[in-house]
Write a protein that holds these residues in place. Structure first.
Motif, short mmCIF file in Angstrom:
data_model
loop_
_atom_site.label_atom_id
_atom_site.label_comp_id
_atom_site.label_asym_id
_atom_site.label_seq_id
_atom_site.Cartn_x
_atom_site.Cartn_y
_atom_site.Cartn_z
N LEU A 14 0.85 -1.18 0.00
CA LEU A 14 0.00 0.00 0.00
C LEU A 14 0.89 1.23 0.00
CD1 LEU A 14 -2.93 1.06 0.20
CD2 LEU A 14 -2.60 1.14 2.68
N GLY A 15 0.74 2.05 -1.03
CA GLY A 15 1.48 3.31 -1.11
C GLY A 15 0.60 4.43 -0.60
N GLU A 16 1.20 5.34 0.15
CA GLU A 16 0.47 6.50 0.65
C GLU A 16 1.26 7.76 0.38
OE1 GLU A 16 -1.61 8.28 4.70
OE2 GLU A 16 -0.78 6.26 4.72
N SER A 17 0.61 8.73 -0.26
CA SER A 17 1.26 9.99 -0.57
C SER A 17 1.23 10.92 0.63
CB SER A 17 0.56 10.66 -1.76
OG SER A 17 -0.76 11.03 -1.38
N ALA A 18 2.05 11.94 0.60
CA ALA A 18 2.07 12.92 1.68
C ALA A 18 0.72 13.63 1.81
CB ALA A 18 3.18 13.94 1.45
N SER A 19 -0.04 13.68 0.71
CA SER A 19 -1.36 14.31 0.74
C SER A 19 -2.44 13.38 1.29
CB SER A 19 -1.74 14.81 -0.65
OG SER A 19 -1.75 13.73 -1.57
N GLY A 20 -2.05 12.15 1.66
CA GLY A 20 -2.98 11.23 2.28
C GLY A 20 -3.71 10.28 1.36
N HIS A 21 -3.40 10.30 0.09
CA HIS A 21 -4.04 9.38 -0.86
C HIS A 21 -3.32 8.04 -0.85
CE1 HIS A 21 -5.29 13.36 -2.24
NE2 HIS A 21 -6.41 12.74 -2.54
N GLN A 22 -4.09 6.98 -1.03
CA GLN A 22 -3.52 5.64 -1.00
C GLN A 22 -3.77 4.91 -2.31
OE1 GLN A 22 -5.38 3.83 2.43
NE2 GLN A 22 -3.81 4.65 3.80
N ILE A 23 -2.82 4.03 -2.63
CA ILE A 23 -2.96 3.19 -3.80
C ILE A 23 -2.33 1.84 -3.52
CG2 ILE A 23 -0.86 4.02 -4.92
CD1 ILE A 23 -2.64 3.87 -7.57
N THR A 24 -2.97 0.80 -3.99
CA THR A 24 -2.46 -0.55 -3.81
C THR A 24 -1.56 -0.91 -5.00
OG1 THR A 24 -4.48 -1.16 -2.65
CG2 THR A 24 -3.13 -2.97 -3.48
N MET A 25 -0.47 -1.60 -4.69
CA MET A 25 0.44 -2.09 -5.73
C MET A 25 0.63 -3.59 -5.53
SD MET A 25 3.42 0.79 -5.72
CE MET A 25 3.44 1.04 -3.94
N ASP A 26 0.82 -4.30 -6.63
CA ASP A 26 0.97 -5.74 -6.58
C ASP A 26 2.25 -6.16 -7.29
OD1 ASP A 26 0.70 -8.48 -6.63
OD2 ASP A 26 -1.29 -8.49 -7.52
N GLY A 27 3.08 -6.90 -6.59
CA GLY A 27 4.32 -7.41 -7.17
C GLY A 27 4.15 -8.73 -7.90
N ASN A 28 2.93 -9.28 -7.90
CA ASN A 28 2.65 -10.54 -8.60
C ASN A 28 2.07 -10.28 -9.98
OD1 ASN A 28 3.48 -12.43 -6.68
ND2 ASN A 28 1.60 -12.20 -5.52
N ALA A 29 2.79 -9.56 -10.79
CA ALA A 29 2.38 -9.30 -12.17
C ALA A 29 0.99 -8.68 -12.26
CB ALA A 29 2.44 -10.57 -13.01
N GLY A 30 0.63 -7.90 -11.26
CA GLY A 30 -0.62 -7.16 -11.31
C GLY A 30 -1.86 -7.99 -11.09
#
Length: 135
Positions: A14-30
């Motif tokens: 889970l990535g979180e920006s300084a502005s508080g937005h979150q995004i999920t990332m997957d290392g298993n080829a998406g």
């Protein structure tokens, strides 16, 4: 600028920006979310599309839609870096001239898009476009 990436489970982060937005990332080829390289590709398109729309709007052109199709090639061996990226813009509006859209794309590519300019140090980045005028 700061950001944070936290391991969730398996190869999901889970990535979180300084502005508080979150995004999920997957290392298993998406499997569950975009993988980091897909996110870099989308960031390139997003940055450049923002520039193109902004430039056209500041010029008081009637932009109705802007879509960017990104195609990329990567090295076969690790590290699997991008070797080529093409951004194809499809810009829809009223009374848009090809030369105006072409100039907006050029300005983004040569001056404004930080992501493209950064990647352009090691990746061959090309641009193409089409204009769709509606009544």
């Amino acid at each position: 600028m700061e950001a944070r990436v936290k391991w969730v489970e398996n190869m999901t982060f889970l990535g979180e920006s300084a502005s508080g937005h979150q995004i999920t990332m997957d290392g298993n080829a998406g499997e569950k979310a975009p993988n980091p390289m897909e996110m870099v590709l989308m960031a390139t398109g997003g940055c450049s599309a923002i520039d193109v729309v902004s430039i056209l709007q500041k010029g008081r052109h009637q932009v109705i839609d802007c879509d960017v199709k990104l195609t990329a090639e990567r090295r076969e061996t690790a590290p699997r870096l991008f070797t080529h990226i093409n951004l194809h813009f499809s810009v829809t509006g009223r009374d848009l001239k090809e030369s105006t859209v072409e100039r907006a794309v050029e300005l983004s590519a040569e001056k404004y898009c930080s992501v493209s300019l950064m990647l352009g140090e090691s990746v061959n980045i090309t641009h193409s476009f089409e204009v769709k005028n509606i009544e």
